[in-house]
Design a protein around this motif. Structure first.
Motif, mmCIF file in Angstrom:
data_model
loop_
_atom_site.group_PDB
_atom_site.id
_atom_site.type_symbol
_atom_site.label_atom_id
_atom_site.label_comp_id
_atom_site.label_asym_id
_atom_site.label_seq_id
_atom_site.Cartn_x
_atom_site.Cartn_y
_atom_site.Cartn_z
ATOM 1 N N ARG A 92 0.846 -1.182 0.000
ATOM 2 C CA ARG A 92 0.000 0.000 0.000
ATOM 3 C C ARG A 92 0.888 1.239 0.000
ATOM 4 O O ARG A 92 1.716 1.424 0.894
ATOM 5 N N VAL A 93 0.734 2.084 -1.006
ATOM 6 C CA VAL A 93 1.551 3.291 -1.125
ATOM 7 C C VAL A 93 0.930 4.363 -0.239
ATOM 8 O O VAL A 93 -0.158 4.867 -0.525
ATOM 9 N N GLU A 94 1.611 4.693 0.843
ATOM 10 C CA GLU A 94 1.075 5.646 1.814
ATOM 11 C C GLU A 94 1.293 7.089 1.376
ATOM 12 O O GLU A 94 0.390 7.917 1.456
ATOM 13 N N TRP A 95 2.508 7.402 0.944
ATOM 14 C CA TRP A 95 2.782 8.757 0.473
ATOM 15 C C TRP A 95 4.047 8.781 -0.384
ATOM 16 O O TRP A 95 4.892 7.897 -0.293
ATOM 17 N N ILE A 96 4.130 9.803 -1.235
ATOM 18 C CA ILE A 96 5.305 10.054 -2.078
ATOM 19 C C ILE A 96 5.593 11.549 -1.998
ATOM 20 O O ILE A 96 4.751 12.370 -2.369
ATOM 21 N N ASP A 97 6.761 11.908 -1.491
ATOM 22 C CA ASP A 97 7.146 13.314 -1.350
ATOM 23 C C ASP A 97 8.313 13.633 -2.281
ATOM 24 O O ASP A 97 9.326 12.913 -2.291
ATOM 25 N N MET A 149 11.699 4.321 0.490
ATOM 26 C CA MET A 149 12.611 4.437 -0.644
ATOM 27 C C MET A 149 13.107 5.879 -0.730
ATOM 28 O O MET A 149 12.330 6.825 -0.557
ATOM 29 N N PHE A 150 14.392 6.012 -0.997
ATOM 30 C CA PHE A 150 15.025 7.328 -1.130
ATOM 31 C C PHE A 150 15.653 7.422 -2.514
ATOM 32 O O PHE A 150 16.482 6.594 -2.878
ATOM 33 N N SER A 205 14.977 15.359 -4.936
ATOM 34 C CA SER A 205 14.878 14.049 -4.278
ATOM 35 C C SER A 205 13.431 13.633 -4.112
ATOM 36 O O SER A 205 12.511 14.452 -4.167
ATOM 37 N N GLY A 206 13.246 12.332 -3.934
ATOM 38 C CA GLY A 206 11.933 11.762 -3.706
ATOM 39 C C GLY A 206 11.991 10.704 -2.622
ATOM 40 O O GLY A 206 12.995 9.989 -2.476
ATOM 41 N N PHE A 207 10.911 10.601 -1.848
ATOM 42 C CA PHE A 207 10.777 9.596 -0.806
ATOM 43 C C PHE A 207 9.434 8.897 -0.982
ATOM 44 O O PHE A 207 8.401 9.562 -1.147
#
Length: 379
Positions: A210-215, A360-361, A370-372
């Motif tokens: 389940r993908v909770e968030w992507i920043d 994931m970084f 950058s993305g998390f």
């Protein structure tokens, strides 16, 4: 109203057999017929033992396009994924300037009409694609979405691509026949590959994420360009794009080669892409070490392992090394495809258990973005 989004399938495609460190220059080709003096030093530092290239070893020419690599990864998701409503691709180097990469991949697949989106960038392009696909499902616009990351770095890394520059600078380079370090450096860092994921509204199979968030974030407001292609740096430190150069200059300067300011990279990459943005996430989301069972960092080089670990410690998010997962040594640095290829290997390994949480970084040195990505495994 939003809905939960589940990552239900992963896939990767790596062309041909792995290329060892000893064979790498035979496959990519030598510049001016001479071995690189920087190769061994760079390979020793980056920790990569093998990688893949979409190069026909008999001819030295490309055997596949970027679109074909991407389509192969998507097909590896399986024949039973069901109708897809949204396809989003990310890559650094599409096969052409126009049309975009996503429509070329759609053409390769031959799928029925659907929403198709291409995301540009460097290493973060695949993560940006994943966020668009995630939001499409989350908003209810798509029941199923496929996101991809792919790279065909060898298109601009083969030795033959630098012959014109070498000839032009022959006198100056007589004592040092390899390219300037900023170009030669990346020839031993980057390789080819593609990855894909399927996102759906419901979990599927024995395990889903389940993908909770992507920043996502960018530090371009404070830092200059570090990694680039299709341009040359000018006296003011900005970029003069290929459109401001003549075709003769494209060849003389290897304008379309991928270049990187290594000093700028080393001084800023950890702070600007990990320390500052992740510290803000920790504060905003209350993230703690106990909330992370798997840490998947996209590392361009083993050189950055210790700096990343020290940075995590400094912001109060120490993650024990046994919770880290990376396949840089065996799969190489495939840019925007690396997070997908890394996740695919871990997902298929059977090591993820229901309830496990993954962070994931994904950093990018283009202008320090950058993305998390944060996910939880569910049965």
């Amino acid at each position: 109203m939003t809905t939960d989004v589940f990552l239900t399938r992963t896939a990767a495609f790596l062309p041909f057999s792995p290329v060892s460190n000893e064979d790498i220059e035979d496959v990519l080709g030598r510049i001016g017929g001479k071995a690189s003096r920087a190769r061994r030093l760079i390979l020793r530092s980056n920790g990569i033992q093998s990688r893949h290239y979409a190069i026909d070893r008999a001819t030295g020419e490309l055997a596949m396009s970027n679109a074909q690599l991407t389509a192969s990864a998507i097909r590896a998701l399986g024949d039973d994924v069901g109708p897809v409503d949204c396809l989003v691709t990310g890559t650094s180097l599409p096969d052409q300037l126009m049309p975009n990469h996503a429509v070329m991949v759609h053409g390769e697949l031959g799928w029925p009409r659907l929403e198709v989106v291409a995301c540009a960038g460097i290493c973060l392009a695949g993560t940006t694609a994943l966020k668009h696909a995630w939001l499409s499902v989350r908003a209810g616009d798509a029941r199923r979405a496929v996101a991809t990351g792919s790279e065909l770095a060898s298109a601009v890394m083969r030795g033959s691509r630098f012959e014109a520059e070498l000839e032009h600078k022959l006198e100056a380079l007589e004592a040092r026949p390899e390219l300037a370090f900023e170009k030669d450096f990346l020839r031993w860092m980057l390789s080819d590959g593609a990855g894909a994921v399927l996102l759906e509204r419901e979990p599927r199979g024995p395990l889903s994420l389940r993908v909770e968030w992507i920043d996502l974030s960018s530090a371009a407001h404070e830092l200059p360009v570090c990694m680039y292609a299709g341009a040359e740096k000018n006296a003011e430190g900005g970029l003069d794009g290929w459109g401001r150069k003549s075709p003769a200059e494209w060849q003389r300067e290897s304008t379309f080669a991928v270049k990187q300011d290594v000093r700028l990279l080393n001084e800023n990459i950890v702070r600007a892409t990990l320390g500052e943005p992740l510290a803000a996430i920790v504060e905003r989301r209350g993230l703690k070490p106990a909330d992370i069972d798997w840490f998947l960092p996209h590392l361009s080089s083993h050189y950055f392992v210790e700096p990343v670990a020290e940075c995590l410690e400094s912001i109060g998010l120490p993650i024990p090394r046994e919770r880290w997962f990376s396949n840089l040594a065996s799969k190489g640095n495939t840019g925007s495809a690396s997070p997908y290829i890394m996740l695919d290997e871990l997902f298929r390994s059977g090591r993820i258990r229901p309830g496990h949480k993954l962070l994931m970084f994904v950093p990018e040195s283009g202008r320090f973005s950058s993305g998390f990505i944060y996910m939880e495994a569910v049965a």
